[in-house]
Design an enzyme around this catalytic site. Structure first.
Site, PDB file in Angstrom:
ATOM      1  N   CYS A 141      -3.536   3.965   9.400  1.00  0.00           N
ATOM      2  CA  CYS A 141      -2.335   3.357   9.975  1.00  0.00           C
ATOM      3  C   CYS A 141      -1.664   4.248  11.019  1.00  0.00           C
ATOM      4  O   CYS A 141      -0.480   4.088  11.309  1.00  0.00           O
ATOM      5  CB  CYS A 141      -1.332   3.030   8.864  1.00  0.00           C
ATOM      6  SG  CYS A 141      -1.988   1.906   7.594  1.00  0.00           S
ATOM      7  N   CYS A 182      -1.077   8.380   7.205  1.00  0.00           N
ATOM      8  CA  CYS A 182      -2.421   8.078   6.718  1.00  0.00           C
ATOM      9  C   CYS A 182      -3.312   7.683   7.901  1.00  0.00           C
ATOM     10  O   CYS A 182      -2.860   7.028   8.846  1.00  0.00           O
ATOM     11  CB  CYS A 182      -2.368   6.946   5.700  1.00  0.00           C
ATOM     12  SG  CYS A 182      -1.466   7.343   4.185  1.00  0.00           S
ATOM     13  N   CYS A 223       0.836  -1.200   0.000  1.00  0.00           N
ATOM     14  CA  CYS A 223       0.000   0.000   0.000  1.00  0.00           C
ATOM     15  C   CYS A 223       0.873   1.252   0.000  1.00  0.00           C
ATOM     16  O   CYS A 223       0.655   2.182  -0.781  1.00  0.00           O
ATOM     17  CB  CYS A 223      -0.916  -0.002   1.219  1.00  0.00           C
ATOM     18  SG  CYS A 223      -2.131   1.335   1.248  1.00  0.00           S
ATOM     19  N   CYS A 224       1.894   1.270   0.860  1.00  0.00           N
ATOM     20  CA  CYS A 224       2.815   2.409   0.911  1.00  0.00           C
ATOM     21  C   CYS A 224       3.584   2.568  -0.398  1.00  0.00           C
ATOM     22  O   CYS A 224       3.842   3.684  -0.847  1.00  0.00           O
ATOM     23  CB  CYS A 224       3.802   2.237   2.057  1.00  0.00           C
ATOM     24  SG  CYS A 224       3.111   2.516   3.698  1.00  0.00           S
ATOM     25  N   CYS A 284       7.564   3.851   5.856  1.00  0.00           N
ATOM     26  CA  CYS A 284       6.696   3.662   4.691  1.00  0.00           C
ATOM     27  C   CYS A 284       7.497   3.231   3.466  1.00  0.00           C
ATOM     28  O   CYS A 284       6.946   2.639   2.547  1.00  0.00           O
ATOM     29  CB  CYS A 284       5.929   4.939   4.386  1.00  0.00           C
ATOM     30  SG  CYS A 284       6.966   6.313   3.849  1.00  0.00           S
TER      31      CYS A 284
END
Length: 230
Positions: A193, A190, A109-110, A216
């Site tokens: 998280c 974000c 995702c990062c 990240c």
């Protein structure tokens, strides 16, 4: 001696002194700042603005930021007179692939939301200024003020600053605080998280809490070598 060699030799400097020599002497027109506009960001951005408010500031809008962070970015932009804040977003394809991915694979995702967009945005810059500090702990405990990342020089002017130093800078310069700080957020990424930190925890303990993840990827990326497009 090359600009890179000179930069490394000046790693004993910090704060505005380090920023000034990098911006004005070693990398004029080839340097940018990466900023999350998070809990501590105002201090670094204020130092940069004192040297040259036109230095490009790269801000990653991942699509999952707190609304408060977006508003804080606008507030600091006005307060400090920053004239070249570049809002960088993931591609539509990467956003579609990243939907809800934070639940099952936060590393990927990062990569989609942050690493790849940043790599595209910093292409062509010889040096990048960031707000990392040894006081953050984890992998940052041995951070140097000047490091090489492939062909790019990474500059951390606040590497040796303590939390007390940051508080003093906020007070001395009258810098506005991120609105989530009063709710206990000491490191802000974000919203899915990030949680407030508890008493006695390191500042970044609220990031990806409950997992072994502490970065990240944008600062561990070796620019030009990790398939990131530069």
């Amino acid at each position: 001696m090359t600009a890179i060699d000179q930069a490394i030799a000046l790693g004993h400097l910090s704060g505005r002194d380090l920023i000034e020599v990098m911006v004005r002497r070693l990398f004029p027109g080839r340097i940018a700042v990466t900023s999350s506009f998070g809990a501590e960001s105002a201090v670094l951005l204020d130092l940069v603005a004192q040297v040259d408010p036109s230095v490009p500031v790269i801000f990653l809008d991942t699509g999952e930021l707190f609304d408060e962070t977006t508003e804080y970015r606008r507030q600091l932009e006005r307060h400090l007179g920053l004239s070249d804040v570049r809002v960088v977003r993931p591609s539509s394809e990467d956003l579609a692939a990243a939907e809800d991915l934070w639940r099952t694979d936060p590393d990927h995702c990062c990569t989609l939301r942050k690493v790849l967009p940043l790599a595209r945005a910093v292409e062509g810059f010889a040096a990048l200024i960031d707000g990392r500090k040894q006081a953050h702990g984890f992998e940052r405990g041995a951070l140097s003020s000047v490091e090489l990342s492939g062909p790019v020089v990474k500059i951390s002017p606040l590497a040796t600053w303590s939390e007390a130093d940051l508080r003093a800078a906020f007070a001395a310069r009258g810098l506005p605080a991120h609105p989530l700080v009063e709710q206990g957020y000491r490191s802000i990424g974000c919203w899915p998280c990030t949680r407030p930190t508890r008493p006695g925890e390191p500042a970044r303990a609220g990031r990806w809490a409950g997992s072994a993840k502490t970065e990240c990827g944008i600062h561990t990326l070796v620019l030009g070598q990790d398939g990131a497009g530069i």
